[in-house]
Design a protein around this motif. Sequence first.
Motif, PDB file in Angstrom:
ATOM      1  N   ALA A  48       0.803  -1.219   0.000  1.00  0.00           N
ATOM      2  CA  ALA A  48       0.000   0.000   0.000  1.00  0.00           C
ATOM      3  C   ALA A  48       0.839   1.273   0.000  1.00  0.00           C
ATOM      4  O   ALA A  48       0.411   2.293  -0.542  1.00  0.00           O
ATOM      5  CB  ALA A  48      -0.948  -0.012   1.203  1.00  0.00           C
ATOM      6  N   SER A  55       3.834   2.687  -3.840  1.00  0.00           N
ATOM      7  CA  SER A  55       3.581   3.176  -5.195  1.00  0.00           C
ATOM      8  C   SER A  55       4.627   4.173  -5.709  1.00  0.00           C
ATOM      9  O   SER A  55       4.873   4.204  -6.916  1.00  0.00           O
ATOM     10  CB  SER A  55       2.185   3.786  -5.289  1.00  0.00           C
ATOM     11  OG  SER A  55       2.028   4.853  -4.386  1.00  0.00           O
ATOM     12  N   LEU A  97      -5.331  -7.595  -8.393  1.00  0.00           N
ATOM     13  CA  LEU A  97      -4.519  -6.725  -7.546  1.00  0.00           C
ATOM     14  C   LEU A  97      -3.081  -6.659  -8.032  1.00  0.00           C
ATOM     15  O   LEU A  97      -2.469  -5.594  -8.048  1.00  0.00           O
ATOM     16  CB  LEU A  97      -4.601  -7.201  -6.095  1.00  0.00           C
ATOM     17  CG  LEU A  97      -5.959  -6.961  -5.429  1.00  0.00           C
ATOM     18  CD1 LEU A  97      -6.117  -7.846  -4.196  1.00  0.00           C
ATOM     19  CD2 LEU A  97      -6.138  -5.493  -5.057  1.00  0.00           C
ATOM     20  N   GLU A 128      -2.509   2.132  -6.013  1.00  0.00           N
ATOM     21  CA  GLU A 128      -2.408   2.291  -4.567  1.00  0.00           C
ATOM     22  C   GLU A 128      -3.799   2.265  -3.943  1.00  0.00           C
ATOM     23  O   GLU A 128      -4.814   2.397  -4.626  1.00  0.00           O
ATOM     24  CB  GLU A 128      -1.689   3.584  -4.193  1.00  0.00           C
ATOM     25  CG  GLU A 128      -2.344   4.847  -4.686  1.00  0.00           C
ATOM     26  CD  GLU A 128      -1.483   6.072  -4.391  1.00  0.00           C
ATOM     27  OE1 GLU A 128      -1.970   6.948  -3.665  1.00  0.00           O
ATOM     28  OE2 GLU A 128      -0.344   6.123  -4.870  1.00  0.00           O
ATOM     29  N   ARG A 129      -3.818   2.083  -2.628  1.00  0.00           N
ATOM     30  CA  ARG A 129      -5.087   2.018  -1.916  1.00  0.00           C
ATOM     31  C   ARG A 129      -5.596   3.430  -1.653  1.00  0.00           C
ATOM     32  O   ARG A 129      -4.928   4.235  -1.002  1.00  0.00           O
ATOM     33  CB  ARG A 129      -4.908   1.254  -0.610  1.00  0.00           C
ATOM     34  CG  ARG A 129      -6.189   1.030   0.153  1.00  0.00           C
ATOM     35  CD  ARG A 129      -6.075  -0.105   1.160  1.00  0.00           C
ATOM     36  NE  ARG A 129      -4.906  -0.015   2.005  1.00  0.00           N
ATOM     37  CZ  ARG A 129      -4.370  -1.055   2.662  1.00  0.00           C
ATOM     38  NH1 ARG A 129      -4.906  -2.255   2.544  1.00  0.00           N
ATOM     39  NH2 ARG A 129      -3.316  -0.893   3.422  1.00  0.00           N
ATOM     40  N   ASP A 168      -9.738   2.523   2.810  1.00  0.00           N
ATOM     41  CA  ASP A 168      -9.769   1.278   3.577  1.00  0.00           C
ATOM     42  C   ASP A 168     -10.918   1.362   4.557  1.00  0.00           C
ATOM     43  O   ASP A 168     -10.863   2.119   5.523  1.00  0.00           O
ATOM     44  CB  ASP A 168      -8.433   1.118   4.305  1.00  0.00           C
ATOM     45  CG  ASP A 168      -8.339  -0.161   5.116  1.00  0.00           C
ATOM     46  OD1 ASP A 168      -9.376  -0.808   5.319  1.00  0.00           O
ATOM     47  OD2 ASP A 168      -7.234  -0.498   5.548  1.00  0.00           O
ATOM     48  N   GLU A 185     -12.317  -2.294   0.414  1.00  0.00           N
ATOM     49  CA  GLU A 185     -11.254  -1.371   0.036  1.00  0.00           C
ATOM     50  C   GLU A 185     -11.436  -0.902  -1.402  1.00  0.00           C
ATOM     51  O   GLU A 185     -12.003  -1.619  -2.238  1.00  0.00           O
ATOM     52  CB  GLU A 185      -9.875  -2.034   0.172  1.00  0.00           C
ATOM     53  CG  GLU A 185      -9.533  -2.437   1.583  1.00  0.00           C
ATOM     54  CD  GLU A 185      -8.163  -3.084   1.701  1.00  0.00           C
ATOM     55  OE1 GLU A 185      -7.808  -3.472   2.822  1.00  0.00           O
ATOM     56  OE2 GLU A 185      -7.452  -3.204   0.671  1.00  0.00           O
ATOM     57  N   TRP A 190      -8.977   0.489  -4.519  1.00  0.00           N
ATOM     58  CA  TRP A 190      -7.636   0.674  -5.058  1.00  0.00           C
ATOM     59  C   TRP A 190      -7.762   1.306  -6.442  1.00  0.00           C
ATOM     60  O   TRP A 190      -8.728   1.034  -7.173  1.00  0.00           O
ATOM     61  CB  TRP A 190      -6.900  -0.663  -5.179  1.00  0.00           C
ATOM     62  CG  TRP A 190      -6.555  -1.306  -3.872  1.00  0.00           C
ATOM     63  CD1 TRP A 190      -7.424  -1.864  -2.973  1.00  0.00           C
ATOM     64  CD2 TRP A 190      -5.250  -1.462  -3.318  1.00  0.00           C
ATOM     65  NE1 TRP A 190      -6.736  -2.376  -1.886  1.00  0.00           N
ATOM     66  CE2 TRP A 190      -5.402  -2.138  -2.081  1.00  0.00           C
ATOM     67  CE3 TRP A 190      -3.972  -1.120  -3.751  1.00  0.00           C
ATOM     68  CZ2 TRP A 190      -4.313  -2.467  -1.270  1.00  0.00           C
ATOM     69  CZ3 TRP A 190      -2.883  -1.440  -2.953  1.00  0.00           C
ATOM     70  CH2 TRP A 190      -3.061  -2.100  -1.723  1.00  0.00           C
TER      71      TRP A 190
END
Length: 421
Positions: free
Chosen positions: A242, A245, A277, A320-321, A324, A329, A331
Amino acid sequence: MELSRPISRPCIAAAFVLACLSTPAAPLQALDNGLARTPPMGWNSWNHFRCNGVNEAVVRAAADAMVASGMRDAGYRYVVLDDCWQAPARDADGRLQADPRRFPSGIEALADYVHARGLRFGLYAVPGSETCAMHWDRYPARGIGSFGHEAIDAATFAGWGVDYLKYDWCRADETEGLARPEAFAKMRDLLAATGRPIVYGISEYGHTRPWTWAAPIANLWRTTEDIRPTWESLMKIIDRQAALSPYSAPGAWNDPDMLQVGNRGLAENESRAHFSLWALLNAPLMAGNDLAGMDEATRRILTNREVIAVDQDWGGRQGERLRDDGEREVWAKPMSGGGVAVVLLNRGDAAADIAVGRAELGLPAAARCKARDLWHGRTRRLAATLRRRVAARDVAMLRIACSGAASSQSHRFRNDEVTDR
């Protein structure tokens, strides 16, 4: 070292998300060998066959299956033979040899077989004196690590026609007292001296934060401990990505380890989430299953060209996330032609609704946008909110493109549109 799981990210301030995602971090000083300009794709023997199950027939069958299954045409290129290919000792001149029982034709002949199918060949080595299988699998060998033999090993690999080297740490600090950057850089220089283009991947499991120092040394570096075919392992690894990036660029890739798609222990939905993912992270896509024996569901996941296109596209930053919410989640990753790829991840054991607004993705409120579902092959006009019901331990993966001067797009959608709600 464990990275904490961030609950919020500094880039998720309303309409500034896409701008943040699209702004590259300070340019990395990537290894200047001209290779791996997109994340490498291929197959590695370790996850399914490990040490005792690998042999010449297995590798040849994998190469044949990569062609027959459509994987080669989808972009997979490297057939990588991991640990346990070596004879128990070097020859009288100090050269590595193939195990004569399991690889009777030798490594050069095996590389030729792979090359004849329009593929590239990869091999495994270590900077210390012992390989990981010698320590963990009790592989009966001595002195088959590259320590003290680095130059002759690099020349041997080039002479055999190796196109990809996986260089695995395997306790070289404990056995030989080596330091990681220096030991990995030594092999980098010796590979370059051979004159043969060899993609260089290093593995020290993220222990010394290689994303902060490895870009000028290797084309890819492992960020985690070994992956296992369990949902818990996948989620632990995802949490470690996470914050990474900014540390990725063409020729210099974060590697969250090889794929477990199709291996016993992962259900189809979990494999689909895994592949989605990894693609959003610009991760190397190295299949780790039995290609010759895979079922149709696994083949469909590994050859989904629209998902692969997200992995192979460099929009200036890996995914990237953004948000949350515990088991739910969001992304996202910028795409080079404009727009954004999105993964809605349900980590939980029950289906859940997951939504993300245009503003959170930084998409123009007035623009005409379309969301392409990359697993179901449907395109919908995007309203103010993207909303999906996501099954347990699964994802929805979408590629969003918007028309208009504010967001030039290169992705073309089919004419099967409905309005998103």
